[in-house]
Each structure stands twice: as structure tokens, then as C-alpha cells.
Design an enzyme around this catalytic site. Structure first.
Site, PDB file in Angstrom:
ATOM      1  N   ALA A  81       1.198   7.255  -5.838  1.00 22.18           N
ATOM      2  CA  ALA A  81       0.871   6.890  -4.731  1.00 22.18           C
ATOM      3  C   ALA A  81       0.660   5.280  -4.546  1.00 22.18           C
ATOM      4  O   ALA A  81       0.565   4.602  -5.674  1.00 22.18           O
ATOM      5  CB  ALA A  81      -0.862   7.493  -4.409  1.00 22.18           C
ATOM      6  N   ASP A  82       0.748   4.537  -3.547  1.00 24.64           N
ATOM      7  CA  ASP A  82       0.463   3.168  -3.282  1.00 24.64           C
ATOM      8  C   ASP A  82      -0.389   3.031  -2.135  1.00 24.64           C
ATOM      9  O   ASP A  82       0.132   3.676  -1.160  1.00 24.64           O
ATOM     10  CB  ASP A  82       1.872   2.470  -3.500  1.00 24.64           C
ATOM     11  CG  ASP A  82       1.722   0.893  -3.376  1.00 24.64           C
ATOM     12  OD1 ASP A  82       1.490   0.494  -4.432  1.00 24.64           O
ATOM     13  OD2 ASP A  82       1.592   0.289  -2.268  1.00 24.64           O
ATOM     14  N   THR A  83      -1.354   2.119  -2.177  1.00 26.97           N
ATOM     15  CA  THR A  83      -2.004   1.764  -0.958  1.00 26.97           C
ATOM     16  C   THR A  83      -1.947   0.347  -0.693  1.00 26.97           C
ATOM     17  O   THR A  83      -2.025  -0.384  -1.619  1.00 26.97           O
ATOM     18  CB  THR A  83      -3.654   2.068  -1.306  1.00 26.97           C
ATOM     19  OG1 THR A  83      -3.832   3.751  -1.719  1.00 26.97           O
ATOM     20  CG2 THR A  83      -4.210   2.001   0.006  1.00 26.97           C
ATOM     21  N   SER A 118       0.664   5.741   0.901  1.00 26.68           N
ATOM     22  CA  SER A 118       2.032   6.364   0.739  1.00 26.68           C
ATOM     23  C   SER A 118       2.109   7.138  -0.484  1.00 26.68           C
ATOM     24  O   SER A 118       1.661   6.669  -1.692  1.00 26.68           O
ATOM     25  CB  SER A 118       3.262   5.473   0.594  1.00 26.68           C
ATOM     26  OG  SER A 118       3.350   4.856   1.832  1.00 26.68           O
TER      27      SER A 118
END
Length: 201
Positions: A81-83, A118
């Protein structure tokens, strides 16, 4: 009986805690990609608007993290995940120092911004990427908000959080309202992730 490992491709303690809502046991293996290099290369491209540029960047970072870990763990279920935090003008990373944190939090005050996470799932040779957006509005930058920002930077750790705040800590005192998934703002949209996993598996 499953014959594969479950891997969270992230060192984030917050994501680790959230994923426990779905899986009791999983491994932590972070990727070795250079996020800043990828980010700078991508942001140098031209897009019709900043919001679509930032949103696509988040997808790419999530995918690249998952892809990197999958190279050595092809038989595993991998979740990365990436925020990111952004508005129609700026992308906000982790503050560099006190002044940077103060500048970011004061800029965000009185405005709505987007928190996007994402997520990429790797399973049986296939990658599946999706994103979730939540909309956060800070209180106006009045004397109270300024004091709260000062107190927050001194008492919490804004330097390991994109956008300079955490909704799960005293950062929530700066927030007037949110629209969307709370856990997405923390760092992992677990409800949507769970449904995607059910679809894929």
C-alpha cells in the site's frame, strides 16, 4: 488448507495493526524500491491536472512495492500500500522538520484535502491494484487552530506521517470533518481490501 504465505509489504505499524482485522498471521517484508526516485521521475511528466497526476503516482508506488517483493515470493499472497495527501495544487509528503510540519498543517487549515491509499494485491501471478479516497477538512487557521498545531507538533510525531498528521492520534483535533473511509486515512482501507481479497481468492 492454504499452501501460501501472506505478506504485508510494509513496515508501517498502523497497516500491520489494521491487517490483523483480516488475517491473524502474516509476514512483514518491505520492498527495496527507491520511492523518492520513482516519485521525482513520475512527477516530471506533464498531466492535464495535478489531482490525476498525484492519484496515478500513488497507484504506481503501491504496484512497484508489491512487484519488488513478489520477485522473491512468487507463491505468496502479497499486499502492499501507499498513502498520499494532496489537493489540486500540492502533494504533501512527510515533514522534514518542525517548520515544514507547521507550514503544511497551516496550509491545510480551512481547506479540504484528499487522502488516497492505493493497494496492490499479488496472488497466483496476478497483480490487482485499487485505490480509495477520503476527503478531510481542517478547521480554519484561527488562534485556536494555531495553538493546536503547535501543541501537536511538540507532543506527537508528525515526521513519519504524510501530510504531517495522524487521524488516529492528536491530529484528529485539527480536523473539522471527513468524508469517506476512516481507516483509509489511517493507512489501509480494510473493508474494501477484504472485499477485493474475497473476489480474488
Amino acid at each position: 488448507m492454504k499452501n501460501y504465505d501472506i505478506i504485508l509489504a510494509s513496515n508501517s505499524q498502523r497497516r500491520k495493526e489494521l491487517l490483523k482485522y483480516i488475517f491473524e498471521d502474516f509476514k512483514i517484508i518491505s520492498s527495496n524500491i527507491d520511492e523518492r526516485e520513482l516519485e521525482q521521475k513520475f512527477l516530471s511528466k506533464t498531466f492535464k491536472d495535478n489531482k490525476s497526476k498525484f492519484s496515478e503516482l500513488c497507484d504506481i508506488l503501491s504496484f512497484e512495492k508489491c512487484k519488488d517483493v513478489s520477485l522473491k515470493h512468487k507463491d505468496s499472497l502479497i499486499i502492499s500500500a501507499d498513502t498520499i495527501v494532496y489537493d489540486d495544487k500540492k502533494l504533501f509528503g512527510k515533514p522534514l522538520d518542525y517548520n515544514d510540519a507547521k507550514s503544511i498543517l497551516e496550509y491545510l487549515s480551512g481547506k479540504e484535502h484528499i487522502v488516497q491509499t492505493s493497494v496492490t494485491i499479488y496472488f497466483k501471478g496476478q497483480f490487482h491494484t485499487f485505490s480509495e479516497k477520503s476527503f478531510v477538512t481542517f478547521y480554519d487557521l484561527d488562534s485556536t487552530q494555531k495553538e493546536l498545531i503547535e501543541d501537536y507538533i511538540k507532543s506527537e510525531n508528525p515526521f513519519d506521517k504524510v501530510g504531517g498528521y495522524g487521524i488516529q492520534d492528536k491530529g484528529n483535533l485539527l480536523i473539522k470533518s471527513i468524508k469517506g473511509d476512516y481507516f483509509n486515512i489511517v493507512g489501509l482501507p480494510i473493508s474494501k481490501l477484504n472485499r477485493k481479497l474475497i473476489e480474488i481468492m
